[in-house]
Scaffold this motif. Structure first.
Motif, PDB file in Angstrom:
ATOM      1  N   LYS A 141      25.615  30.114  44.320  1.00 38.02           N
ATOM      2  CA  LYS A 141      26.072  31.436  43.879  1.00 38.02           C
ATOM      3  C   LYS A 141      27.563  31.381  43.551  1.00 38.02           C
ATOM      4  O   LYS A 141      28.239  30.378  43.773  1.00 38.02           O
ATOM      5  CB  LYS A 141      25.776  32.496  44.934  1.00 38.02           C
ATOM      6  N   VAL A 142      28.065  32.492  42.996  1.00 38.61           N
ATOM      7  CA  VAL A 142      29.471  32.567  42.614  1.00 38.61           C
ATOM      8  C   VAL A 142      30.118  33.779  43.274  1.00 38.61           C
ATOM      9  O   VAL A 142      29.515  34.849  43.364  1.00 38.61           O
ATOM     10  CB  VAL A 142      29.631  32.627  41.069  1.00 38.61           C
ATOM     11  N   ASN A 143      31.322  33.571  43.771  1.00 40.62           N
ATOM     12  CA  ASN A 143      32.105  34.622  44.410  1.00 40.62           C
ATOM     13  C   ASN A 143      33.274  34.962  43.498  1.00 40.62           C
ATOM     14  O   ASN A 143      34.132  34.122  43.224  1.00 40.62           O
ATOM     15  CB  ASN A 143      32.609  34.132  45.772  1.00 40.62           C
ATOM     16  N   ALA A 144      33.337  36.192  42.987  1.00 45.78           N
ATOM     17  CA  ALA A 144      34.443  36.619  42.133  1.00 45.78           C
ATOM     18  C   ALA A 144      35.560  37.188  42.998  1.00 45.78           C
ATOM     19  O   ALA A 144      35.303  37.893  43.979  1.00 45.78           O
ATOM     20  CB  ALA A 144      33.976  37.660  41.123  1.00 45.78           C
ATOM     21  N   LEU A 145      36.822  36.879  42.635  1.00 41.31           N
ATOM     22  CA  LEU A 145      37.982  37.329  43.394  1.00 41.31           C
ATOM     23  C   LEU A 145      38.946  38.072  42.489  1.00 41.31           C
ATOM     24  O   LEU A 145      39.160  37.694  41.338  1.00 41.31           O
ATOM     25  CB  LEU A 145      38.716  36.137  44.012  1.00 41.31           C
ATOM     26  N   LEU A 146      39.530  39.139  43.012  1.00 34.02           N
ATOM     27  CA  LEU A 146      40.509  39.926  42.263  1.00 34.02           C
ATOM     28  C   LEU A 146      41.566  40.424  43.231  1.00 34.02           C
ATOM     29  O   LEU A 146      41.275  41.190  44.142  1.00 34.02           O
ATOM     30  CB  LEU A 146      39.820  41.119  41.580  1.00 34.02           C
ATOM     31  N   ARG A 147      42.823  39.984  43.051  1.00 29.17           N
ATOM     32  CA  ARG A 147      43.886  40.433  43.946  1.00 29.17           C
ATOM     33  C   ARG A 147      44.670  41.594  43.363  1.00 29.17           C
ATOM     34  O   ARG A 147      45.052  42.523  44.070  1.00 29.17           O
ATOM     35  CB  ARG A 147      44.845  39.290  44.269  1.00 29.17           C
ATOM     36  N   LEU A 148      44.950  41.542  42.070  1.00 27.57           N
ATOM     37  CA  LEU A 148      45.766  42.586  41.471  1.00 27.57           C
ATOM     38  C   LEU A 148      44.882  43.602  40.764  1.00 27.57           C
ATOM     39  O   LEU A 148      44.232  43.293  39.782  1.00 27.57           O
ATOM     40  CB  LEU A 148      46.746  41.969  40.469  1.00 27.57           C
ATOM     41  N   GLN A 149      44.850  44.812  41.251  1.00 26.19           N
ATOM     42  CA  GLN A 149      44.043  45.857  40.640  1.00 26.19           C
ATOM     43  C   GLN A 149      44.894  46.678  39.694  1.00 26.19           C
ATOM     44  O   GLN A 149      46.004  47.070  40.022  1.00 26.19           O
ATOM     45  CB  GLN A 149      43.452  46.780  41.704  1.00 26.19           C
TER      46      GLN A 149
END
Length: 235
Positions: A141-149
């Motif tokens: 599977k793949v885990n998406a990451l986002l720090r800056l919203q």
């Protein structure tokens, strides 16, 4: 001269708007990028995001103001006993050696070991045109990451798909090609790997809790119409 005048004008306009504003100026063109529409938990509409390797970003928020250079970063994460190979863009504040992840993907490639990048065979078996990889926690599977919203200050910790009670979304691989990338290290390092083009959509968990067990939230940042070109190195 005209470019400087335009930049100063943009900064003047930005200073009169709400506390969190982003102004970016492309320093160089690069073949790696993440583009998507995002709707966070406090917005009613989607906003378009385009992060490209080599961009410099001037970020204003109520806590801090600074320049950030978008650079490439790879690492291996151990999440509940599953190894994820993370690839994506991080930002490096000008005048600092600290890098923090901005946006990217972590892939649960079978056979990953701590401290080692995948082999060529592992990469070629996992990434091939037409494959769909579901978002979530667990093998393959793949885990998406986002720090800056967009519309919010820069967070210290990235929001992640695996934080969701019920992860949703997928990444569709479109093209895979041989590629070499030169890292800005000392001494400089060149790695062989694959440049992978994909489309994606899905959700990212909007909360991070210290010492919490994952998953831990049903608050999702929604992504749609995503497209990316990223790099996966191999031994």
């Amino acid at each position: 001269m005209k470019l400087k005048v335009l930049l100063f004008a943009l900064l003047a306009i930005a200073s009169c708007q709400k506390p969190t504003v982003e102004v970016r100026v492309t320093q160089q063109k690069a073949p790696f990028y993440f583009r998507f529409e995002v709707k966070d938990t406090i917005s009613e509409e989607y906003q378009f995001v385009d992060y490209t390797l080599g961009d410099s970003v001037l970020i204003f928020d109520h806590l801090d103001t600074g320049y950030h250079q978008l650079t490439w970063r790879n690492r291996i994460d151990d999440i509940n006993g599953t190894y994820y190979f993370r690839t994506g863009l991080s930002d490096m504040r000008f005048g600092s050696i600290i890098r923090e992840d901005l946006f990217g993907f972590g892939f649960a490639i079978p056979g990953l070991e701590p401290g080692k990048i995948p082999t060529q065979a592992m990469v070629e078996d996992f990434f091939y045109p037409g494959r769909s990889i579901p978002f979530g926690l667990g093998a393959e599977k793949v885990n998406a990451l986002l720090r800056l919203q967009i519309g919010n200050p820069a967070f210290s910790f990235p929001c992640q798909t695996i934080f969701l009670y019920e992860p949703y979304g997928e990444l569709q691989i479109q093209e895979v090609e041989d590629y070499e990338i030169q890292y800005r290290t000392w001494p400089e390092e060149t790695r062989k790997g694959k440049r992978i083009t994909c489309s994606f959509e899905g959700g990212i968990g909007a909360e991070w809790r210290l010492l919490s067990l994952i998953p831990n939230t049903d608050r999702a940042i929604d992504l749609r119409n995503g497209e990316a070109a990223f790099f996966i190195p191999y031994e």
